[in-house]
Design an enzyme around this catalytic site. Sequence first.
Site, PDB file in Angstrom:
ATOM      1  N   GLY A   1       0.777  -1.233   0.000  1.00 54.53           N
ATOM      2  CA  GLY A   1       0.000   0.000   0.000  1.00 54.53           C
ATOM      3  C   GLY A   1       0.805   1.277   0.000  1.00 54.53           C
ATOM      4  O   GLY A   1       0.538   2.186  -0.775  1.00 54.53           O
ATOM      5  N   GLU A   2       1.810   1.350   0.857  1.00 51.13           N
ATOM      6  CA  GLU A   2       2.566   2.594   0.967  1.00 51.13           C
ATOM      7  C   GLU A   2       3.299   2.935  -0.324  1.00 51.13           C
ATOM      8  O   GLU A   2       3.572   4.092  -0.591  1.00 51.13           O
ATOM      9  CB  GLU A   2       3.546   2.531   2.128  1.00 51.13           C
ATOM     10  CG  GLU A   2       4.621   1.482   1.971  1.00 51.13           C
ATOM     11  CD  GLU A   2       5.428   1.267   3.230  1.00 51.13           C
ATOM     12  OE1 GLU A   2       6.649   1.106   3.108  1.00 51.13           O
ATOM     13  OE2 GLU A   2       4.846   1.253   4.329  1.00 51.13           O
TER      14      GLU A   2
ATOM     15  N   GLU B   1       0.808 -13.745   1.308  1.00 53.61           N
ATOM     16  CA  GLU B   1      -0.206 -13.590   0.261  1.00 53.61           C
ATOM     17  C   GLU B   1       0.321 -14.152  -1.062  1.00 53.61           C
ATOM     18  O   GLU B   1      -0.393 -14.871  -1.774  1.00 53.61           O
ATOM     19  CB  GLU B   1      -0.489 -12.087   0.129  1.00 53.61           C
ATOM     20  CG  GLU B   1      -1.719 -11.702  -0.609  1.00 53.61           C
ATOM     21  CD  GLU B   1      -1.881 -10.184  -0.524  1.00 53.61           C
ATOM     22  OE1 GLU B   1      -2.430  -9.701   0.486  1.00 53.61           O
ATOM     23  OE2 GLU B   1      -1.457  -9.490  -1.455  1.00 53.61           O
TER      24      GLU B   1
END
Length: 142
Positions: free
Chosen positions: A19-20, A84
């Site tokens: 995300g970042e 993931e």
Amino acid sequence: MASSYRNNKKYDVFVSFRGEDTRDNFTSHLYSALSRQNIQTFIDDQLNRGDEISESLVNAIEASPISVIIFSESYASSRWRLDELVKILECKKEYAQIVIPVFYRVDPSDARNQTGPFGISFSKLEERFKRIQRSCGVGGKL
């Protein structure tokens, strides 16, 4: 088993990203483009409050015939992302899920060889786990 997998399809695409690095640029643009084409896309900001994140992510991965993995400089610094990735690759093998790698500001050879910024992120994660193992009195490699 692959036929039952197709019957449980909830999303067309699962997007794995750090995300970042990419949420407010590449990933948001990709998500918008897929949405405009009516392609049901899962990104992690769609989790409902109270959901157990790991279970929700596993279910979303399994419910998607396609996964897009956005490898960015700090992708490998997240144990969550690496877990993931393992699940995505298991689904590729078990269900013939299509996996599309995208290298965002990362040279593919850096990801493959764990060098450059990608390798540095991976090394930092590995060192963090070694410190945790030492503090817990657990030995061995990751």
